[in-house]
Write a protein that holds these residues in place. Structure first.
Motif, PDB file in Angstrom:
ATOM      1  N   ARG A   1      60.217 -62.122  70.627  1.00 28.97           N
ATOM      2  CA  ARG A   1      59.243 -62.242  69.519  1.00 28.97           C
ATOM      3  C   ARG A   1      59.180 -63.658  68.956  1.00 28.97           C
ATOM      4  O   ARG A   1      58.137 -64.091  68.493  1.00 28.97           O
ATOM      5  CB  ARG A   1      59.616 -61.295  68.386  1.00 28.97           C
ATOM      6  CG  ARG A   1      59.372 -59.860  68.658  1.00 28.97           C
ATOM      7  CD  ARG A   1      59.715 -59.012  67.417  1.00 28.97           C
ATOM      8  NE  ARG A   1      59.968 -57.638  67.749  1.00 28.97           N
ATOM      9  CZ  ARG A   1      59.030 -56.748  68.043  1.00 28.97           C
ATOM     10  NH1 ARG A   1      57.779 -57.117  68.047  1.00 28.97           N
ATOM     11  NH2 ARG A   1      59.352 -55.506  68.342  1.00 28.97           N
ATOM     12  N   SER A   2      60.283 -64.391  68.983  1.00 32.08           N
ATOM     13  CA  SER A   2      60.321 -65.722  68.368  1.00 32.08           C
ATOM     14  C   SER A   2      60.040 -66.857  69.361  1.00 32.08           C
ATOM     15  O   SER A   2      60.102 -68.023  68.987  1.00 32.08           O
ATOM     16  CB  SER A   2      61.677 -65.939  67.692  1.00 32.08           C
ATOM     17  OG  SER A   2      62.703 -65.946  68.665  1.00 32.08           O
TER      18      SER A   2
ATOM     19  N   ALA B   1      64.314 -53.193  74.805  1.00 32.67           N
ATOM     20  CA  ALA B   1      64.169 -53.219  73.344  1.00 32.67           C
ATOM     21  C   ALA B   1      64.996 -54.341  72.722  1.00 32.67           C
ATOM     22  O   ALA B   1      64.532 -55.027  71.796  1.00 32.67           O
ATOM     23  CB  ALA B   1      64.573 -51.868  72.762  1.00 32.67           C
ATOM     24  N   GLN B   2      66.195 -54.557  73.231  1.00 32.82           N
ATOM     25  CA  GLN B   2      67.042 -55.640  72.724  1.00 32.82           C
ATOM     26  C   GLN B   2      66.432 -57.003  73.048  1.00 32.82           C
ATOM     27  O   GLN B   2      66.398 -57.894  72.197  1.00 32.82           O
ATOM     28  CB  GLN B   2      68.439 -55.541  73.320  1.00 32.82           C
ATOM     29  CG  GLN B   2      69.218 -54.328  72.870  1.00 32.82           C
ATOM     30  CD  GLN B   2      70.469 -54.114  73.696  1.00 32.82           C
ATOM     31  OE1 GLN B   2      70.946 -55.009  74.386  1.00 32.82           O
ATOM     32  NE2 GLN B   2      71.004 -52.905  73.648  1.00 32.82           N
TER      33      GLN B   2
ATOM     34  N   ILE C   1      63.279 -57.761  73.648  1.00 35.36           N
ATOM     35  CA  ILE C   1      62.013 -57.969  72.925  1.00 35.36           C
ATOM     36  C   ILE C   1      62.266 -58.614  71.562  1.00 35.36           C
ATOM     37  O   ILE C   1      61.481 -59.445  71.113  1.00 35.36           O
ATOM     38  CB  ILE C   1      61.260 -56.626  72.757  1.00 35.36           C
ATOM     39  CG1 ILE C   1      60.701 -56.156  74.101  1.00 35.36           C
ATOM     40  CG2 ILE C   1      60.167 -56.721  71.701  1.00 35.36           C
ATOM     41  CD1 ILE C   1      59.436 -56.803  74.556  1.00 35.36           C
ATOM     42  N   GLU C   2      63.354 -58.247  70.920  1.00 34.93           N
ATOM     43  CA  GLU C   2      63.659 -58.828  69.605  1.00 34.93           C
ATOM     44  C   GLU C   2      63.770 -60.350  69.690  1.00 34.93           C
ATOM     45  O   GLU C   2      63.279 -61.059  68.822  1.00 34.93           O
ATOM     46  CB  GLU C   2      64.917 -58.202  69.014  1.00 34.93           C
ATOM     47  CG  GLU C   2      64.719 -56.766  68.589  1.00 34.93           C
ATOM     48  CD  GLU C   2      63.518 -56.582  67.672  1.00 34.93           C
ATOM     49  OE1 GLU C   2      63.395 -57.316  66.673  1.00 34.93           O
ATOM     50  OE2 GLU C   2      62.696 -55.694  67.971  1.00 34.93           O
ATOM     51  N   GLY C   3      64.398 -60.870  70.729  1.00 33.60           N
ATOM     52  CA  GLY C   3      64.503 -62.313  70.901  1.00 33.60           C
ATOM     53  C   GLY C   3      63.198 -62.934  71.367  1.00 33.60           C
ATOM     54  O   GLY C   3      62.838 -64.041  70.961  1.00 33.60           O
TER      55      GLY C   3
ATOM     56  N   HIS D   1      68.832 -64.242  75.258  1.00 33.72           N
ATOM     57  CA  HIS D   1      68.439 -62.836  75.350  1.00 33.72           C
ATOM     58  C   HIS D   1      67.844 -62.514  76.727  1.00 33.72           C
ATOM     59  O   HIS D   1      68.053 -61.424  77.253  1.00 33.72           O
ATOM     60  CB  HIS D   1      67.463 -62.436  74.230  1.00 33.72           C
ATOM     61  CG  HIS D   1      66.289 -63.340  74.101  1.00 33.72           C
ATOM     62  ND1 HIS D   1      66.274 -64.383  73.206  1.00 33.72           N
ATOM     63  CD2 HIS D   1      65.101 -63.372  74.742  1.00 33.72           C
ATOM     64  CE1 HIS D   1      65.113 -65.013  73.299  1.00 33.72           C
ATOM     65  NE2 HIS D   1      64.388 -64.414  74.228  1.00 33.72           N
TER      66      HIS D   1
ATOM     67  N   ASP E   1      66.584 -49.466  76.830  1.00 33.10           N
ATOM     68  CA  ASP E   1      67.383 -50.006  75.730  1.00 33.10           C
ATOM     69  C   ASP E   1      67.554 -51.519  75.866  1.00 33.10           C
ATOM     70  O   ASP E   1      67.456 -52.254  74.873  1.00 33.10           O
ATOM     71  CB  ASP E   1      68.764 -49.332  75.678  1.00 33.10           C
ATOM     72  CG  ASP E   1      68.694 -47.860  75.283  1.00 33.10           C
ATOM     73  OD1 ASP E   1      67.647 -47.415  74.749  1.00 33.10           O
ATOM     74  OD2 ASP E   1      69.695 -47.149  75.523  1.00 33.10           O
TER      75      ASP E   1
END
Length: 109
Positions: free
Chosen positions: A34-35, A27-28, A30-32, A74, A24
């Protein structure tokens, strides 16, 4: 030609509950990630028959991009929160010997 800056990280999780919490967190994060412009590859794997292990492969444009990644909020959250879930960590920095990169769907016959 610069070859980038790469590393692998092998995490060993305490138990199955810790593994789920770790996934978990990933996954959190990875969202940051990506940019992040200098992060080329950030792949997370579970080795076959090792449900409590995770192996990360990370490739950055250069060491400065890796440092920028480490300074992101993140990433800092992930690094702090993961500690209570782990029984071991092994980091390996990599020197490139050879490389081949293909984008899926662009191969020619």
């Amino acid at each position: 030609m610069p070859s980038g800056y790469a590393l692998t990280v092998r995490f060993t999780l305490r138990d199955t509950k810790a593994a789920q919490q770790f996934d978990d967190l990933v996954a959190q994060a990875i969202e940051g990630i990506r940019s992040e412009p200098g992060t080329l590859i950030y792949a997370v794997h579970t080795p076959v028959d090792e449900p409590l292990a995770r192996v990360f492969y990370e490739l950055y444009t250069d060491r400065a991009a890796f440092q920028a990644h480490e300074e992101q909020a993140h990433t800092k959250r992930f690094l702090a929160a993961r500690e209570e879930l782990l029984s071991g960590v092994d980091v390996t920095f990599l020197d490139e010997l050879a490389a081949l990169s293909k984008t899926p769907g662009t191969e020619r016959s």
